[in-house]
Every structure is written in structure tokens, then in C-alpha cells.
Design an enzyme around this catalytic site. Structure first.
Site, mmCIF file in Angstrom:
data_model
loop_
_atom_site.group_PDB
_atom_site.id
_atom_site.type_symbol
_atom_site.label_atom_id
_atom_site.label_comp_id
_atom_site.label_asym_id
_atom_site.label_seq_id
_atom_site.Cartn_x
_atom_site.Cartn_y
_atom_site.Cartn_z
ATOM 1 C CG ASP A 7 -6.934 -2.426 11.045
ATOM 2 O OD1 ASP A 7 -5.794 -2.884 11.277
ATOM 3 O OD2 ASP A 7 -7.196 -1.743 10.040
ATOM 4 C CG ASP A 9 -2.577 2.302 9.922
ATOM 5 O OD1 ASP A 9 -2.540 3.113 10.870
ATOM 6 O OD2 ASP A 9 -1.573 1.689 9.520
ATOM 7 C CG ASP A 17 -2.756 3.573 -0.977
ATOM 8 O OD1 ASP A 17 -3.334 2.776 -0.211
ATOM 9 O OD2 ASP A 17 -3.309 4.094 -1.963
#
Length: 179
Positions: A7, A9, A17
Site C-alpha cells: 500500500d 499511504d 486524513d
């Protein structure tokens, strides 16, 4: 072929966020690029599988995402590493696509591209959806504490046989030791 799926991030770079919306916001996590470089130098193919709903949300466009990935690849090359390919889901959470993790579509695309079974292929993520998508195609899921990893671990419900490590570098230490 030795293949690993990461993955982006929260595993390779700092998560946000508010999304990573431009190259200046893409900041590598300590040791992550060096960990990928060690894999590269040990003849592993490193592939990224990433949900990028910021595209669907209009937070950035494909040119900007390409610029973010160019920065990632440039910084990685500077320490001797490479990413073989980036697979991404450009859809939003309500688009009902098959490629948005936790669905396994991105992983299926990777298996097709490399013409291999993904059974046992290590896949590193920081969220439950990363682990679920990888486990659905038989990958060996790894959770890192970086990014959302500590929250994910605290919630529980991880796929069976999920490995847990402090960060990507610790996962790589184990994988290179075993091979």
C-alpha cells in the site's frame, strides 16, 4: 519471481486524513525508501496497490498523481530502489467498483499482469481493507504500525496469519532473512 505488494499511504509515505494532494505533501516515512531499495537489490519486484479516491473526489487530477509518483520514484532511485508498477483505484467509496480495497480487484490485476498466482505473496498495508483485499487472493498479509496501523491492530479482526511489524523496514528484515 519474488514479488511484494505495498500500500502507499501509511506504508511508504505519511498518510493524511486530508489526502496527499500534491508532490509537496508526499513525504516518505523514515526508512521506507531504504527498505524498498533493499528489496530491489535482492531482486524483488516491488508493486504498489493504492486506493486513490482523491481523483473521484476532485481533490487532484491524474497529472498531479503522476507528479506525486514521479517524486516517489525519484527519491527511491536516489537510494537505489525501484517500484516496478503502481496499480491504483481512482474510484470513490460509493462507486461500487471491484478495484477499491477491500475488494481484491487491484490484486487480481497484479496477478494477471505478472501472470502468477498471488498465493503467499507478501502484501503490506496499514488498514484492514488492505489486509482483506490481499487475503482474498491468497497473499500473505502484513500489517505495519505506521499510518493507520496501530488503530487497525487495536480494532482487531485481522485476516488469519497476518504478520505484524513496526514498519516496512521490519517486514523487509524478516522477508530477506527468510529468503
Amino acid at each position: 519471481m519474488k514479488l511484494i505488494i505495498l500500500d502507499r499511504d501509511g506504508v511508504i509515505n505519511q498518510d493524511s486524513d486530508a489526502f496527499v494532494k500534491n508532490p509537496d505533501e508526499w513525504i516518505a516515512l523514515p526508512g521506507s525508501l531504504q527498505a524498498i531499495a533493499r528489496l530491489t537489490q535482492a531482486d524483488w519486484k516491488v508493486v504498489v496497490a493504492s486506493n486513490q479516491s482523491g481523483l473521484a473526489r476532485g481533490l487532484f487530477d491524474m497529472d498531479t498523481l503522476t507528479a506525486i509518483h514521479t517524486k516517489m520514484r525519484r527519491e527511491l532511485a536516489a537510494v537505489g530502489g525501484t517500484i516496478d508498477a503502481v496499480f491504483l483505484c481512482p474510484h470513490g467509496p460509493d462507486d461500487n467498483c471491484t478495484c477499491r480495497k477491500p475488494r481484491p480487484g487491484l490484486f487480481e490485476q497484479i496477478g494477471h499482469r505478472y501472470d502468477i498466482s498471488l498465493a503467499g505473496v507478501p502484501a503490506v498495508g496499514d488498514s484492514l481493507r488492505d489486509l482483506q483485499a490481499s487475503a482474498a487472493v491468497g497473499c500473505a498479509p502484513w500489517l505495519v504500525h505506521t499510518g493507520n496501523g496501530k488503530k487497525t491492530l487495536a480494532k482487531g479482526g485481522l485476516p488469519e496469519n497476518t504478520g505484524v511489524c513496526e514498519d516496512l523496514s521490519a517486514v523487509v528484515d524478516i522477508l530477506l532473512q527468510d529468503n
